[in-house]
Design a protein around this motif. Structure first.
Motif, PDB file in Angstrom:
ATOM      1  N   VAL A 170       0.851  -1.203   0.000  1.00 32.40           N
ATOM      2  CA  VAL A 170       0.000   0.000   0.000  1.00 32.40           C
ATOM      3  C   VAL A 170       0.883   1.248   0.000  1.00 32.40           C
ATOM      4  N   VAL A 171       1.935   1.222   0.802  1.00 35.78           N
ATOM      5  CA  VAL A 171       2.862   2.354   0.872  1.00 35.78           C
ATOM      6  C   VAL A 171       3.602   2.509  -0.457  1.00 35.78           C
ATOM      7  N   MET A 172       4.007   1.381  -1.045  1.00 36.16           N
ATOM      8  CA  MET A 172       4.729   1.442  -2.324  1.00 36.16           C
ATOM      9  C   MET A 172       3.850   1.975  -3.444  1.00 36.16           C
ATOM     10  N   LEU A 173       2.554   1.654  -3.386  1.00 37.99           N
ATOM     11  CA  LEU A 173       1.631   2.167  -4.404  1.00 37.99           C
ATOM     12  C   LEU A 173       1.448   3.677  -4.238  1.00 37.99           C
ATOM     13  N   ASN A 174       1.250   4.112  -2.986  1.00 38.29           N
ATOM     14  CA  ASN A 174       1.085   5.552  -2.731  1.00 38.29           C
ATOM     15  C   ASN A 174       2.288   6.321  -3.249  1.00 38.29           C
ATOM     16  N   LEU A 175       3.471   5.773  -3.001  1.00 36.02           N
ATOM     17  CA  LEU A 175       4.702   6.431  -3.420  1.00 36.02           C
ATOM     18  C   LEU A 175       4.708   6.622  -4.941  1.00 36.02           C
ATOM     19  N   ALA A 176       4.389   5.561  -5.668  1.00 33.23           N
ATOM     20  CA  ALA A 176       4.411   5.638  -7.135  1.00 33.23           C
ATOM     21  C   ALA A 176       3.332   6.578  -7.647  1.00 33.23           C
ATOM     22  N   GLU A 177       2.142   6.506  -7.046  1.00 29.65           N
ATOM     23  CA  GLU A 177       1.030   7.318  -7.560  1.00 29.65           C
ATOM     24  C   GLU A 177       1.204   8.796  -7.234  1.00 29.65           C
ATOM     25  N   GLU A 178       1.695   9.083  -6.014  1.00 28.70           N
ATOM     26  CA  GLU A 178       1.858  10.483  -5.637  1.00 28.70           C
ATOM     27  C   GLU A 178       2.955  11.157  -6.452  1.00 28.70           C
ATOM     28  N   GLN A 179       3.972  10.400  -6.852  1.00 31.16           N
ATOM     29  CA  GLN A 179       5.078  10.986  -7.608  1.00 31.16           C
ATOM     30  C   GLN A 179       4.759  11.101  -9.096  1.00 31.16           C
ATOM     31  N   GLY A 180       3.824  10.288  -9.567  1.00 27.57           N
ATOM     32  CA  GLY A 180       3.405  10.374 -10.972  1.00 27.57           C
ATOM     33  C   GLY A 180       4.576  10.311 -11.925  1.00 27.57           C
ATOM     34  N   HIS A 181       4.721  11.384 -12.751  1.00 29.24           N
ATOM     35  CA  HIS A 181       5.769  11.394 -13.784  1.00 29.24           C
ATOM     36  C   HIS A 181       7.173  11.446 -13.201  1.00 29.24           C
TER      37      HIS A 181
END
Ligand SMILES: [Zn+2]
Length: 430
Positions: A170-181
């Motif tokens: 869940v944390v790894m997904l948030n990291l990827a999604e919040e950083q986007g490009h």
């Protein structure tokens, strides 16, 4: 499911019972003499010995725990009263580290490899420090990074290119999604992930939607999930055949029971995970410790990977998180599996609140930037998958984040809450 005869490790259980008997709590809790207990175990009626629960650990700490030659203390949250601090003896810790290191070696880690370590090492979290020690045991070079320090993570990825990562999906997904490009390209990121502190596959051994998205966004070649709890350590881990959690049967004995009747569940059925420690010494010697987690099944057939240890299916919920919806039991995890099919839902929460008629009621909140139509689609998907649907409501996304943040601050600061008990009716929050 084909039923395979499986017998409990009687001699080892007896040895543990004899040790446990010396701690004042157990003889009183069991209400039988040692000879009667031995007879139950020998006759295949181990399940008739009463389980022990977290509240017992808090209420009877002094009669249950031994400091021994402890080299660490792990703490578990979620009880009122005396905090449950568990001393971990020197040799016990080595067993725990060994169990955790099996996940890394199964992933293919070898001395000289590098590890991006994204699990918390804070005082209320057990797995982070264990993974760190397991990395040292295997010879992996760990880079410890708090998931909040995004810049540092990117630097480690850029300059050191670790092939392995340990983190909560869940944390790894948030990291990827919040950083986007800004998120690094998959070819720069680790190839192999150890998913800890959160389930990553379902009862059919398929990746959960969250884990699948992490696998895609991070460009992972292989992921393995491990399961355990602070009270008893690592319980099992996936192998590369992805056929459930292989139980660490040298360290623990696992049963699944019906939490209402206490009886063993029929083969292939879900039940509460009950753990007995098999290795000694232990600061807390668990004899039938009921974890509160519901696992989907147990399978005693040999695995395609060649191991013959029992395998346990995905954790599908917690007994205290069971929701009653139109008379049917629903676990929040299954609700989130359905929500995972809707990428438009950017954040979601299941809320439980007091209801004058039903005692309590629950509904699903989904982020606001969605149309009313989406509520109906989500409801329809729930009905298809769960046979019932809780009420689905669109709310401002900030409200979801605020409630999650408040809940997280009162917990161990590691697990992202997905079910929240609201003290008042939902209308009070809208
Ligand atoms: Zn296997």
């Amino acid at each position: 499911m084909e039923v395979v005869a499986f017998s409990a490790p009687v001699k080892r259980i007896m040895a543990v019972i004899e040790q446990a008997w010396r701690r004042p709590f157990y003889p009183i809790h069991w209400g039988k003499d040692l000879k009667q207990i031995h007879e139950l175990v020998r006759n295949g009626e181990y399940y008739r010995i009463p389980v022990i629960r977290k509240r017992d650990l808090s209420q009877h700490w002094g009669e249950l725990m031994e400091y021994g030659d402890f080299t660490d203390v792990v703490s578990s949250s979620g009880t009122t009263g005396r905090p449950v601090d568990l001393p971990v003896h020197r040799l016990q810790e080595l067993v725990w580290v060994d169990c955790v290191s099996r996940v890394l070696t199964e992933l293919g880690a070898r001395p000289g490899d590098r590890l991006l370590h994204l699990l918390s090492n804070n005082d209320m979290f057990t797995l982070g420090p264990l993974v760190l020690q397991a990395a040292k045991k295997v010879g992996l070079g760990p880079f410890r990074c708090s998931p909040q320090r995004v810049r540092r993570i990117f630097d480690v990825v850029h300059y050191h290119q670790p092939a392995f990562v340990v983190g909560n999906p869940v944390v790894m997904l948030n990291l990827a999604e919040e950083q986007g490009h800004n998120f690094p390209d998959p070819e720069c990121l680790p190839d192999y992930a150890y998913f800890g502190a959160c389930g990553s596959f379902d009862a059919d051994n398929q990746l959960t939607p969250v884990a699948q998205r992490v696998k895609d966004l991070w460009g992972l070649k292989e992921t393995l999930n491990e399961y355990g709890c602070s009270e008893v350590g690592s319980i099992g881990h996936e192998c590369l055949s992805h056929a459930g959690f292989h139980i660490n049967d040298d360290a623990v004995y696992v049963e699944l029971i019906d939490p209402d009747s206490g009886m063993p569940v029929p083969p292939g059925q879900p039940g509460e995970v009950v753990v007995t420690s098999l290795s000694m010494p232990r600061g807390f010697l668990a004899v039938r410790y009921a974890t509160g987690d519901i696992a989907s099944w147990m399978d005693y057939r040999p695995c395609a990977c060649g191991r013959s240890t029992p395998r346990m299916g995905a954790i599908i919920g917690r007994i205290d998180h069971q929701l009653k919806i139109q008379g049917q039991t629903v676990f929040p995890d299954l609700i989130f599996d359905v929500l995972g099919e809707f990428p438009e839902v950017s954040d979601a929460l299941v809320v439980r609140y007091p209801d004058p008629v039903l005692g309590h009621n629950a509904e699903v909140w989904i982020g606001y930037d969605t149309s009313a139509n989406l509520n109906e689609h989500v409801s329809a998907a729930m009905l298809r998958r769960l046979a019932v649907s809780p009420h689905v409501r669109s709310v401002p996304i900030d409200l979801i984040r605020k409630i999650k943040a408040e809940k997280m601050a009162s917990g161990n600061g590691v697990k992202v809450p997905r079910l929240v008990d609201l003290p008042q009716h939902v209308e009070a929050y809208l």
